[in-house]
Scaffold this motif. Sequence first.
Motif, PDB file in Angstrom:
ATOM      1  N   GLN A 208       0.890  -1.158   0.000  1.00  0.00           N
ATOM      2  CA  GLN A 208       0.000   0.000   0.000  1.00  0.00           C
ATOM      3  C   GLN A 208       0.930   1.210   0.000  1.00  0.00           C
ATOM      4  OE1 GLN A 208      -0.811   2.036   3.231  1.00  0.00           O
ATOM      5  NE2 GLN A 208      -1.550   3.481   1.716  1.00  0.00           N
ATOM      6  N   MET A 209       0.963   1.948  -1.121  1.00  0.00           N
ATOM      7  CA  MET A 209       2.012   2.961  -1.317  1.00  0.00           C
ATOM      8  C   MET A 209       1.599   4.395  -1.010  1.00  0.00           C
ATOM      9  SD  MET A 209       2.244   2.458  -5.444  1.00  0.00           S
ATOM     10  CE  MET A 209       2.646   4.111  -5.979  1.00  0.00           C
ATOM     11  N   GLY A 210       0.353   4.582  -0.562  1.00  0.00           N
ATOM     12  CA  GLY A 210      -0.055   5.911  -0.113  1.00  0.00           C
ATOM     13  C   GLY A 210       0.129   6.987  -1.168  1.00  0.00           C
ATOM     14  N   ARG A 211       0.676   8.105  -0.746  1.00  0.00           N
ATOM     15  CA  ARG A 211       0.870   9.231  -1.660  1.00  0.00           C
ATOM     16  C   ARG A 211       2.189   9.161  -2.412  1.00  0.00           C
ATOM     17  NH1 ARG A 211      -3.186  12.485   0.001  1.00  0.00           N
ATOM     18  NH2 ARG A 211      -3.693  12.400   2.207  1.00  0.00           N
ATOM     19  N   GLY A 212       2.881   8.037  -2.265  1.00  0.00           N
ATOM     20  CA  GLY A 212       4.193   7.911  -2.897  1.00  0.00           C
ATOM     21  C   GLY A 212       4.129   7.957  -4.414  1.00  0.00           C
ATOM     22  N   THR A 213       5.243   8.322  -5.029  1.00  0.00           N
ATOM     23  CA  THR A 213       5.297   8.388  -6.489  1.00  0.00           C
ATOM     24  C   THR A 213       6.094   7.225  -7.061  1.00  0.00           C
ATOM     25  OG1 THR A 213       7.202   9.829  -6.262  1.00  0.00           O
ATOM     26  CG2 THR A 213       5.075  10.889  -6.618  1.00  0.00           C
ATOM     27  N   TYR A 214       6.860   6.554  -6.194  1.00  0.00           N
ATOM     28  CA  TYR A 214       7.667   5.429  -6.667  1.00  0.00           C
ATOM     29  C   TYR A 214       6.761   4.220  -6.862  1.00  0.00           C
ATOM     30  CZ  TYR A 214      11.067   1.667  -6.831  1.00  0.00           C
ATOM     31  OH  TYR A 214      11.803   0.575  -7.218  1.00  0.00           O
ATOM     32  N   VAL A 215       6.771   3.673  -8.074  1.00  0.00           N
ATOM     33  CA  VAL A 215       5.920   2.528  -8.381  1.00  0.00           C
ATOM     34  C   VAL A 215       6.742   1.248  -8.370  1.00  0.00           C
ATOM     35  CG1 VAL A 215       4.397   1.487 -10.093  1.00  0.00           C
ATOM     36  CG2 VAL A 215       4.385   3.973  -9.763  1.00  0.00           C
ATOM     37  N   PRO A 216       6.392   0.308  -7.499  1.00  0.00           N
ATOM     38  CA  PRO A 216       7.168  -0.937  -7.420  1.00  0.00           C
ATOM     39  C   PRO A 216       6.979  -1.792  -8.674  1.00  0.00           C
ATOM     40  CG  PRO A 216       5.291  -0.985  -5.900  1.00  0.00           C
ATOM     41  CD  PRO A 216       5.280   0.361  -6.549  1.00  0.00           C
ATOM     42  N   SER A 217       7.922  -2.681  -8.920  1.00  0.00           N
ATOM     43  CA  SER A 217       7.807  -3.528 -10.105  1.00  0.00           C
ATOM     44  C   SER A 217       6.895  -4.697  -9.792  1.00  0.00           C
ATOM     45  CB  SER A 217       9.184  -4.036 -10.513  1.00  0.00           C
ATOM     46  OG  SER A 217       9.793  -4.677  -9.417  1.00  0.00           O
ATOM     47  N   LYS A 218       6.008  -4.995 -10.725  1.00  0.00           N
ATOM     48  CA  LYS A 218       5.054  -6.090 -10.509  1.00  0.00           C
ATOM     49  C   LYS A 218       5.573  -7.398 -11.080  1.00  0.00           C
ATOM     50  CE  LYS A 218       0.211  -4.897  -9.905  1.00  0.00           C
ATOM     51  NZ  LYS A 218      -1.044  -4.462 -10.508  1.00  0.00           N
ATOM     52  N   VAL A 219       6.689  -7.326 -11.775  1.00  0.00           N
ATOM     53  CA  VAL A 219       7.216  -8.505 -12.460  1.00  0.00           C
ATOM     54  C   VAL A 219       7.428  -9.647 -11.477  1.00  0.00           C
ATOM     55  CG1 VAL A 219       9.104  -9.378 -13.883  1.00  0.00           C
ATOM     56  CG2 VAL A 219       8.424  -6.969 -14.048  1.00  0.00           C
ATOM     57  N   SER A 220       6.862 -10.796 -11.811  1.00  0.00           N
ATOM     58  CA  SER A 220       7.128 -11.960 -10.970  1.00  0.00           C
ATOM     59  C   SER A 220       7.163 -13.198 -11.851  1.00  0.00           C
ATOM     60  CB  SER A 220       6.052 -12.092  -9.898  1.00  0.00           C
ATOM     61  OG  SER A 220       4.774 -12.034 -10.483  1.00  0.00           O
ATOM     62  N   GLY A 221       8.256 -13.894 -11.783  1.00  0.00           N
ATOM     63  CA  GLY A 221       8.401 -15.121 -12.559  1.00  0.00           C
ATOM     64  C   GLY A 221       8.386 -16.301 -11.620  1.00  0.00           C
ATOM     65  N   ASP A 222       8.951 -17.419 -12.046  1.00  0.00           N
ATOM     66  CA  ASP A 222       9.006 -18.587 -11.175  1.00  0.00           C
ATOM     67  C   ASP A 222       9.942 -18.335 -10.015  1.00  0.00           C
ATOM     68  OD1 ASP A 222       7.205 -20.040 -12.495  1.00  0.00           O
ATOM     69  OD2 ASP A 222       8.645 -21.185 -13.699  1.00  0.00           O
ATOM     70  N   GLY A 223       9.548 -18.821  -8.853  1.00  0.00           N
ATOM     71  CA  GLY A 223      10.416 -18.702  -7.693  1.00  0.00           C
ATOM     72  C   GLY A 223      10.579 -17.281  -7.209  1.00  0.00           C
ATOM     73  N   THR A 224       9.701 -16.396  -7.671  1.00  0.00           N
ATOM     74  CA  THR A 224       9.778 -15.036  -7.144  1.00  0.00           C
ATOM     75  C   THR A 224       8.465 -14.692  -6.454  1.00  0.00           C
ATOM     76  OG1 THR A 224       8.964 -14.095  -9.198  1.00  0.00           O
ATOM     77  CG2 THR A 224      11.363 -14.218  -8.939  1.00  0.00           C
ATOM     78  N   LEU A 225       8.485 -13.603  -5.731  1.00  0.00           N
ATOM     79  CA  LEU A 225       7.280 -13.164  -5.039  1.00  0.00           C
ATOM     80  C   LEU A 225       6.244 -12.676  -6.040  1.00  0.00           C
ATOM     81  CD1 LEU A 225       9.014 -10.997  -2.328  1.00  0.00           C
ATOM     82  CD2 LEU A 225       7.578 -12.954  -1.806  1.00  0.00           C
ATOM     83  N   GLN A 226       4.986 -12.932  -5.731  1.00  0.00           N
ATOM     84  CA  GLN A 226       3.894 -12.314  -6.465  1.00  0.00           C
ATOM     85  C   GLN A 226       3.721 -10.924  -5.865  1.00  0.00           C
ATOM     86  OE1 GLN A 226       1.820 -13.697  -8.920  1.00  0.00           O
ATOM     87  NE2 GLN A 226       3.329 -15.334  -8.962  1.00  0.00           N
ATOM     88  N   VAL A 227       3.848  -9.885  -6.686  1.00  0.00           N
ATOM     89  CA  VAL A 227       3.790  -8.535  -6.143  1.00  0.00           C
ATOM     90  C   VAL A 227       2.546  -7.808  -6.637  1.00  0.00           C
ATOM     91  CG1 VAL A 227       4.989  -6.314  -5.927  1.00  0.00           C
ATOM     92  CG2 VAL A 227       6.310  -8.435  -6.107  1.00  0.00           C
ATOM     93  N   ASP A 228       1.883  -7.120  -5.721  1.00  0.00           N
ATOM     94  CA  ASP A 228       0.757  -6.285  -6.096  1.00  0.00           C
ATOM     95  C   ASP A 228       0.830  -5.005  -5.277  1.00  0.00           C
ATOM     96  OD1 ASP A 228      -1.424  -5.554  -7.511  1.00  0.00           O
ATOM     97  OD2 ASP A 228      -2.770  -7.071  -6.683  1.00  0.00           O
ATOM     98  N   TYR A 229       0.234  -3.937  -5.777  1.00  0.00           N
ATOM     99  CA  TYR A 229       0.269  -2.693  -5.006  1.00  0.00           C
ATOM    100  C   TYR A 229      -0.955  -1.848  -5.304  1.00  0.00           C
ATOM    101  CZ  TYR A 229       2.063  -0.949  -9.459  1.00  0.00           C
ATOM    102  OH  TYR A 229       2.215  -0.655 -10.791  1.00  0.00           O
TER     103      TYR A 229
END
Length: 172
Positions: A45-66
């Motif tokens: 949950q990124m609030g008022r931030g401007t930095y957008v995290p990467s959603k890329v997730s392949g095998d053996g990586t975290l599933q990322v959502d924001y």
Amino acid sequence: MGDRERRTVFVTVGTTCFDALVKAVDSPQVKEALLEKGYTDLIIQMGRGTYVPSKVSGDGTLQVDYFTFSPSIADYIRDASLVISHAGSGSIFETLRHGKPLIVVVNEDLMDNHQSELAEELATRKHLFCASPQTLGETIQEMDIETLNPYVPGDAKPVVSLINKFFGFPDD
């Protein structure tokens, strides 16, 4: 894929802008540390931030959502296996009330930092772990959730005297 138990890490910055925390969580070092600890999903949950995290997730990586804001982050906290939060007292106590392991990341850019004192005091009492954006990866690697003491909301006295101390009120 469905048989794998999901272990979600929920990151919250509240209503503030705390890009340093979002960037830290988005770093390979932190993601690697979370994976090594067996976490599968990362929700930021990124609030008022401007930095957008990467959603890329392949095998053996975290599933990322924001997302930026949610009317109720309580659901995310309830479903999380680990919460990484800014030092806002609301987020801290909400997480402790749900009995979730918590890493509080102190925003060193805030000049008047009562929040870090609260977080450090609760860390001293082993209710949570305390980190800065720079030490988050290390903190995750070294933390042992078994060493945390459950926070018992019924016992408000220590917290009340803590708050009084911050604001310079006498303790009765």
